[in-house]
Design a protein around this motif. Structure first.
Motif, PDB file in Angstrom:
ATOM      1  N   TYR A  45       0.788  -1.295   0.070  1.00 47.43           N
ATOM      2  CA  TYR A  45       0.219  -0.022   0.010  1.00 47.43           C
ATOM      3  C   TYR A  45       0.780   1.266  -0.093  1.00 47.43           C
ATOM      4  O   TYR A  45       1.910   1.120   0.247  1.00 47.43           O
ATOM      5  CB  TYR A  45      -1.098   0.012   1.208  1.00 47.43           C
ATOM      6  N   ARG A  67      -5.379   9.695   0.069  1.00 49.37           N
ATOM      7  CA  ARG A  67      -5.520   8.549  -1.123  1.00 49.37           C
ATOM      8  C   ARG A  67      -4.494   7.518  -0.829  1.00 49.37           C
ATOM      9  O   ARG A  67      -3.580   7.737  -0.691  1.00 49.37           O
ATOM     10  CB  ARG A  67      -5.154   9.548  -2.264  1.00 49.37           C
ATOM     11  N   TYR A  69      -3.309   3.740  -2.195  1.00 47.54           N
ATOM     12  CA  TYR A  69      -3.344   2.930  -3.002  1.00 47.54           C
ATOM     13  C   TYR A  69      -2.864   1.501  -2.491  1.00 47.54           C
ATOM     14  O   TYR A  69      -2.087   1.538  -2.023  1.00 47.54           O
ATOM     15  CB  TYR A  69      -2.315   3.249  -4.325  1.00 47.54           C
ATOM     16  N   PHE A  83      -4.521  -3.620  -8.231  1.00 49.06           N
ATOM     17  CA  PHE A  83      -4.403  -2.336  -7.322  1.00 49.06           C
ATOM     18  C   PHE A  83      -5.557  -1.755  -7.400  1.00 49.06           C
ATOM     19  O   PHE A  83      -6.499  -1.552  -8.539  1.00 49.06           O
ATOM     20  CB  PHE A  83      -3.222  -1.384  -7.925  1.00 49.06           C
ATOM     21  N   ASP A  85      -7.969   1.753  -5.095  1.00 55.84           N
ATOM     22  CA  ASP A  85      -7.510   3.008  -4.526  1.00 55.84           C
ATOM     23  C   ASP A  85      -8.792   3.464  -3.651  1.00 55.84           C
ATOM     24  O   ASP A  85     -10.089   3.293  -4.169  1.00 55.84           O
ATOM     25  CB  ASP A  85      -7.018   4.091  -5.434  1.00 55.84           C
ATOM     26  N   LEU A 157      -1.494   2.333 -11.903  1.00 55.25           N
ATOM     27  CA  LEU A 157      -0.175   2.847 -11.165  1.00 55.25           C
ATOM     28  C   LEU A 157       0.253   3.885 -12.238  1.00 55.25           C
ATOM     29  O   LEU A 157       0.753   4.999 -11.670  1.00 55.25           O
ATOM     30  CB  LEU A 157       0.937   1.808 -10.988  1.00 55.25           C
ATOM     31  N   ALA A 160      -2.020   6.695 -12.198  1.00 59.96           N
ATOM     32  CA  ALA A 160      -2.304   7.695 -11.056  1.00 59.96           C
ATOM     33  C   ALA A 160      -1.608   8.872 -10.361  1.00 59.96           C
ATOM     34  O   ALA A 160      -2.150   9.602  -9.879  1.00 59.96           O
ATOM     35  CB  ALA A 160      -2.285   6.571  -9.800  1.00 59.96           C
TER      36      ALA A 160
END
Length: 275
Positions: A45, A67, A69, A83, A85, A157, A160
């Motif tokens: 994370y 935030r 992830y 992943f 979020d 990823l 983001a």
């Protein structure tokens, strides 16, 4: 259990802690600690400081929004992960936690890597995934520069983090990894001018609302201070005016009394002289 069920379960548990009022619980006084504990069982994370603010004048409340992830295991596969979020509400944190992370807007302030290591040393969002062959690979462009490229299945990823709005060059990663990450030192960029964090040039471009709100709060403070000064100045002016009026009135009364006594004395003298 499918991915949708995993996401629902994880988000439901997270919401219960991170959105405490909706779940009927008491409000947390250390939102960062609660968030870390909530995701501690995840394979990986990164907790990003998404926003922060201070409420109240005399009794202040310090707030963070995160935030997060995080990785979840894919059913039927032992190695691969997916992943997801989530963004929290504004959560209360202790004053010392707030002040410690005042320079870290937009940065990861707590993370767990794929090998199980954890750290709370601030770093730019997304850096922990660069260089990990599980998620992508280094490529070389036509100019001979080496940059990081994520695999397609990790597009979340890639898309983001602000750091990936242009190819991420290996020389910057090497500088970060060798000189900051290994020494557990916060990394705000490689130049004299900060790139990341609250005072970073990129953060100011990507989070304009935070700075507008900060400017408004500063303007309100100045306005309030100016009003207090004006009130004090007005009060002193009224006091001086009142004192001056009383002094003038006193002097006028004294003068009239003195003239009256002199006139009376002269009158008695004239009277005695005529006898």
């Amino acid at each position: 259990m499918n991915t949708a069920s995993i996401r629902s379960r994880v988000m439901g548990a997270a919401v219960c802690v991170l959105m405490l009022q909706a779940c009927g619980g008491s409000r947390s006084v250390n939102g960062l600690k609660e968030t870390i504990e909530r995701f501690s069982e995840m394979p990986e994370y990164s907790i990003i400081l998404d926003d922060m603010k201070v409420e109240g004048n005399f009794v202040k409340t310090y707030l963070h929004r995160y935030r997060v992830y995080y990785a979840v295991k894919i059913p039927g596969q032992t190695e691969d992960v997916q992943f997801l979020d989530i963004k929290t509400e504004l959560l209360e944190v202790p004053e010392d936690v707030y002040k410690r992370h005042e320079p870290d807007l937009g940065m990861v302030i707590a993370m767990k890597t794929s090998d199980g290591r954890t750290t709370t040393t601030p770093q730019p969002a997304g850096y922990q995934y660069v260089g990990n062959p599980r998620y992508g690979q280094w490529q070389t462009n036509s100019s001979g520069e080496t940059f990081w490229s994520f695999y397609g299945k990790y597009a979340l990823l890639r898309d983001a983090f602000d750091v990936f709005d242009r190819p991420f060059k290996r020389k910057y990663y090497n500088n970060y990894h060798n000189n900051y990450y290994k020494n557990k030192t916060p990394y705000y960029g490689s130049g004299k001018v900060k790139t990341y964090g609250t005072y970073g040039t990129r953060t100011q471009k990507t989070r304009p609302n935070f700075y507008q709100r900060a400017q408004q709060r500063q303007a309100q403070k100045k306005s309030s201070f100016s009003k207090k000064v004006a009130d004090r100045t007005y009060g002193r002016s009224v006091t001086r005016s009142s004192n001056t009026t009383r002094t003038s009135t006193s002097r006028s009364t004294t003068s009239r009394t003195s003239r009256s006594r002199m006139s009376s004395s002269r009158s008695r003298g004239f009277s005695r002289g005529g006898k």
